[in-house]
Design an enzyme around this catalytic site. Structure first.
Site, short mmCIF file in Angstrom:
data_model
loop_
_atom_site.label_atom_id
_atom_site.label_comp_id
_atom_site.label_asym_id
_atom_site.label_seq_id
_atom_site.Cartn_x
_atom_site.Cartn_y
_atom_site.Cartn_z
N TRP A 1 60.00 20.71 -50.84
CA TRP A 1 59.80 22.25 -51.01
C TRP A 1 58.29 22.31 -50.75
CZ3 TRP A 1 56.13 21.82 -54.58
CH2 TRP A 1 56.16 20.73 -55.66
N LYS B 1 68.09 20.11 -43.24
CA LYS B 1 68.69 20.27 -44.84
C LYS B 1 67.26 20.45 -45.49
CE LYS B 1 68.85 18.66 -48.54
NZ LYS B 1 68.56 19.83 -49.39
N ALA C 1 64.87 21.79 -48.76
CA ALA C 1 65.06 21.69 -50.22
C ALA C 1 65.58 22.88 -50.84
CB ALA C 1 63.47 21.42 -50.85
N GLU D 1 59.27 9.41 -45.18
CA GLU D 1 57.89 9.73 -45.86
C GLU D 1 57.89 9.84 -47.35
OE1 GLU D 1 54.91 11.34 -46.78
OE2 GLU D 1 55.12 13.01 -45.76
N LEU D 2 57.66 9.16 -48.00
CA LEU D 2 57.91 9.10 -49.44
C LEU D 2 56.40 9.49 -50.53
CD1 LEU D 2 60.12 5.96 -49.55
CD2 LEU D 2 60.82 8.53 -49.23
N CYS E 1 51.47 15.32 -51.01
CA CYS E 1 52.05 13.59 -51.10
C CYS E 1 50.64 13.02 -50.82
CB CYS E 1 53.23 13.36 -50.47
SG CYS E 1 53.25 13.78 -48.93
N GLU F 1 52.02 9.38 -59.39
CA GLU F 1 51.60 10.53 -58.60
C GLU F 1 51.76 11.81 -59.84
OE1 GLU F 1 54.39 11.32 -55.53
OE2 GLU F 1 52.91 12.14 -54.27
P1 ADP Z 1 60.93 16.25 -54.89
O1 ADP Z 1 60.86 15.53 -56.05
O2 ADP Z 1 59.90 16.47 -54.09
O3 ADP Z 1 61.96 17.63 -55.22
P2 ADP Z 1 63.20 14.89 -53.86
O4 ADP Z 1 63.24 13.56 -53.29
O5 ADP Z 1 64.11 15.16 -55.11
O6 ADP Z 1 61.78 15.36 -53.89
O7 ADP Z 1 63.86 16.02 -52.77
C1 ADP Z 1 63.30 15.85 -51.39
C2 ADP Z 1 64.42 16.50 -50.44
O8 ADP Z 1 65.40 15.60 -50.98
C3 ADP Z 1 65.20 17.60 -50.85
O9 ADP Z 1 65.55 18.40 -49.67
C4 ADP Z 1 66.42 17.44 -51.72
O10 ADP Z 1 67.35 18.41 -51.82
C5 ADP Z 1 66.89 16.36 -51.15
N1 ADP Z 1 67.85 15.24 -51.71
C6 ADP Z 1 67.74 15.05 -53.18
N2 ADP Z 1 68.65 14.31 -53.65
C7 ADP Z 1 69.39 14.00 -52.48
C8 ADP Z 1 70.36 12.89 -52.15
N3 ADP Z 1 71.03 12.31 -53.08
N4 ADP Z 1 70.72 12.72 -51.05
C9 ADP Z 1 70.12 13.43 -49.77
N5 ADP Z 1 69.15 14.17 -50.19
C10 ADP Z 1 68.52 14.48 -51.31
#
Ligand code: ADP
Length: 475
Positions: free
Chosen positions: A147, A171, A173, A246-247, A280, A379
Site C-alpha cells: 500500500w 493483486k 494491497a 522485494e521485502l 522500505c 523497521e
Molecule cells: P504490509 O505490512 O506492507 O501490509 P504485507 O506483506 O502484509 O505488507 O502485504 C503486502 C502485500 O501482500 C499486500 O498486497 C497483501 O494483501 C499481500 N498479502 C498479505 N498476505 C498474503 C498472503 N498470505 N499471500 C499472498 N499475499 C499476501
C-alpha cells in the site's frame, strides 16, 4: 465509488461481497472493491494465459507502442490518479503527484528497454557447432503489491513484464486498490489487448495461494513484508516457481565527521519523512560520528520542527497520516521503548489526535539512542529518527551491517576515498552516498539478505521477466 475487478478485458465482480476502502486521513469509506477468491483468480490467470501467445509474439516495437501510449495517458491523468492515491493512502498530494510521475517513468523506460532484449552467440569449442543464447518471456506473471506506493509498485512490475512479452494478473494491497484500478483503466484505454492485464482484489491468502499453486503462473513478483515473503517462498517451493521478492528494510544512515551538514540534514529529512517514513528504503536509524554529532542534531531538530502534519489533501502538508492503527501502534512502541531505555526525545514523540480513527504522528527526533533499543533493530515505518553517536567509521559500518536486512543504506562524507571504502563494506543492495533519494526506473532496486531476491528497475528488472534458452546446433 464501487469498483470492479478486471478479467479478460471485462470489468466484473459486481455480485461478490464488497471490501470497503478507507481514507486514512479521515477514516471515511471512500469506495469498495469486490472480494474475489480462488475462482476469480483462476479466471484471471486463464485469461492471462490465453493472451500470452499473441502478446508474446508481437514485436518488441509493437509492445513498446502500447506502452508509450499508456505512459502518455498516465502523464495526462497525473492529477486525477494522485488525488485517488492521496485519498486512499494518505501521502500529501504533491508527493502523490511525484509518485505518479515516477510510476509512469517505469512504463516509459521499459517501453524503450524492451527493444533491447538481446541474446548472444558463443564460440564453439569444436568444429561444426553453433551455440546460441535466446531470451524468452517467462509467461504469465502474478504481481502482489503493497500500500505504501500504490502506483509505482504496480508499474515497476507491469512495465518490464509487459515489455518482455509477459501477461500479468495484479493483486494490489487491500488498503490501496483504487489507484491500481485507475491505472488498469488507463491500460485498457491505451488499447492493451484483453487478457494482457488483469486485476483481482479480495482475500490475499486465497488469491496468493492460487498464484503460487497454479501451474499456469510462471512468475510471482512480490513487494511487501519479509514475513509474507518467507511464506510465499515456502509455497513457491512446491512448484519451483520463479520468484522476485522485494521485502522489508532497516536502512542505516552513516553521517561521518567530514560530511556536509546541510546536505546531510536535507537528505536525511527527505529520506526519513517522505511518505511519513512509510517507505522500505527510508532511513530507519542514524549513526553520527562524534565530531559532527551536536551540529548535525541541532540542525536536524530545527528542520524537523518545520514539518507540517495534516490531511494530505490540504495545501502545505509535509506528512500525512499513518496508514492505520497497527502502523501507529508499532511507531508508538518503538518510541516508548527507546525513551524508557534512556533516549531523549527532542521533537514529536506523540500522536496528534485529530479524530479517533485517524493516526497522525508528529515527526520525531530521538538522540542518545543505543543499539539494544527496538528501534535500532526493526523497521519502524513511521516518522521517527533515532540518532546514535559513534566514535569511528568502523563502528558505524559494523552497526550498519548488524541486521538480517540488506535493502538500503546511506552514507554522508565529502571524502571520495573514505566514501569508496565505506560503500564496499556495506552489505546493502542500494546505497545512497550523499543522496537520500536513490530510486530511479533505470537503476536496479532490491535487497540482500532477508530483504529479498532479485532486482526491479534497470536492465536487471527486465531480466527478471525473461528466461534464458541455450541452443546448441550441430551443423
Ligand atoms: P504490509 O505490512 O506492507 O501490509 P504485507 O506483506 O502484509 O505488507 O502485504 C503486502 C502485500 O501482500 C499486500 O498486497 C497483501 O494483501 C499481500 N498479502 C498479505 N498476505 C498474503 C498472503 N498470505 N499471500 C499472498 N499475499 C499476501
Amino acid at each position: 465509488m464501487d469498483q470492479l475487478i478486471y478479467i479478460n478485458g471485462q470489468w466484473t465482480g459486481a455480485s461478490l461481497d464488497k471490501i470497503p476502502v478507507h481514507n486514512p486521513a479521515t477514516s471515511q469509506i471512500i469506495g469498495t472493491v469486490p472480494k474475489a477468491g480462488k475462482k476469480e483468480t483462476r479466471d484471471a490467470i486463464d485469461a492471462a494465459h490465453s493472451a500470452f501467445t499473441s502478446w508474446s509474439r508481437l514485436t518488441a516495437y509493437e509492445r513498446s507502442e502500447y506502452l508509450e501510449k499508456y505512459y502518455h495517458l498516465i502523464i495526462d491523468n497525473v492529477n486525477e490518479i494522485a488525488s485517488i492515491l492521496t485519498l486512499e493512502m494518505g501521502k500529501p498530494l504533491a508527493e502523490a503527484k511525484g509518485e505518479v510521475r515516477y510510476a509512469a517513468s517505469f512504463i516509459k523506460w521499459f517501453a524503450e528497454e524492451g527493444k533491447r532484449v538481446y541474446g548472444r552467440t558463443i564460440p564453439s569449442h569444436v568444429d561444426g557447432k553453433e551455440m546460441l543464447v535466446l531470451k524468452a518471456p517467462v509467461g504469465v506473471v502474478a504481481a502482489i503489491t503493497p500500500w505504501n506506493f500504490p502506483a509505482a509498485m504496480i508499474t515497476r512490475k507491469m512495465g518490464p513484464a509487459l515489455a518482455a512479452g509477459c501477461t500479468i494478473v495484479l493483486k494490489p494491497a487491500k488498503q490501496t486498490p483504487l489507484t491500481a484500478i485507475m491505472l488498469v483503466k488507463l491500460a485498457e484505454q491505451a488499447g492493451i489487448p484483453k487478457g494482457v492485464v488483469n486485476l483481482v482484489t479480495g482475500n490475499a491468502a486465497e488469491i496468493g495461494g492460487e498464484f503460487l499453486s497454479n501451474p499456469k503462473v510462471r512468475k510471482v513478483t512480490f513487494t511487501g513484508s519479509t514475513e509474507i515473503g518467507k511464506e510465499l517462498m515456502i509455497q513457491a517451493a512446491q512448484h519451483v516457481k520463479n520468484l522476485s521478492l522485494e521485502l522489508g528494510g532497516h536502512a542505516p544512515i552513516l553521517i561521518l565527521d567530514d560530511a556536509d551538514v546541510d546536505k546531510a540534514v536535507k537528505s536525511v529529512i527527505a529520506s526519513k519523512f517522505r511518505n511519513g517514513g512509510q517507505t522500505c528504503i527510508c532511513g530507519n536509524r542514524v549513526y553520527v560520528q562524534e565530531g559532527i554529532y551536536i551540529q548535525f542534531l541541532e540542525k536536524l531538530i530545527n528542520e524537523t520542527q518545520q514539518l507540517k502534519v495534516g490531511n494530505g489533501m490540504d495545501e502545505g502538508v509535509d506528512i500525512g497520516p499513518l496508514i492505520d492503527k497497527n502502523g501507529f501502534l508499532k511507531v508508538d512502541e518503538h518510541v516508548h521503548n527507546a525513551t524508557r531505555l534512556g533516549a531523549k526525545c527532542w521533537v514529536g514523540g506523540r500522536r496528534i489526535e485529530v479524530q479517533e480513527d485517524a493516526y497522525y504522528y508528529a515527526p520525531t527526533v530521538l538522540s542518545d539512542v543505543t543499539q539494544e533499543m527496538l528501534i535500532m533493530n526493526e523497521e519502524t515505518f513511521g516518522p521517527v529518527l533515532p540518532i546514535q553517536k559513534v566514535s569511528t567509521v568502523e563502528e558505524a559500518i559494523a552497526y550498519a551491517n548488524l541486521t538480517p536486512y540488506g535493502l538500503a543504506a546511506y552514507v554522508f562524507t565529502e571524502s571520495h576515498s573514505l566514501g569508496m571504502k565505506v560503500i564496499h563494506q556495506l552489505d546493502f543492495g542500494i546505497i545512497g552516498w550523499n543522496d537520500g533519494l536513490p530510486s530511479a526506473a533505470q537503476a536496479p532496486f532490491g535487497g540482500m539478505k532477508e530483504s529479498g531476491l532479485g532486482r526491479e528497475g534497470g536492465i536487471e528488472g527486465l531480466e527478471a521477466f525473461l528466461e534464458t534458452k541455450y541452443v546448441s546446433i550441430g551443423l
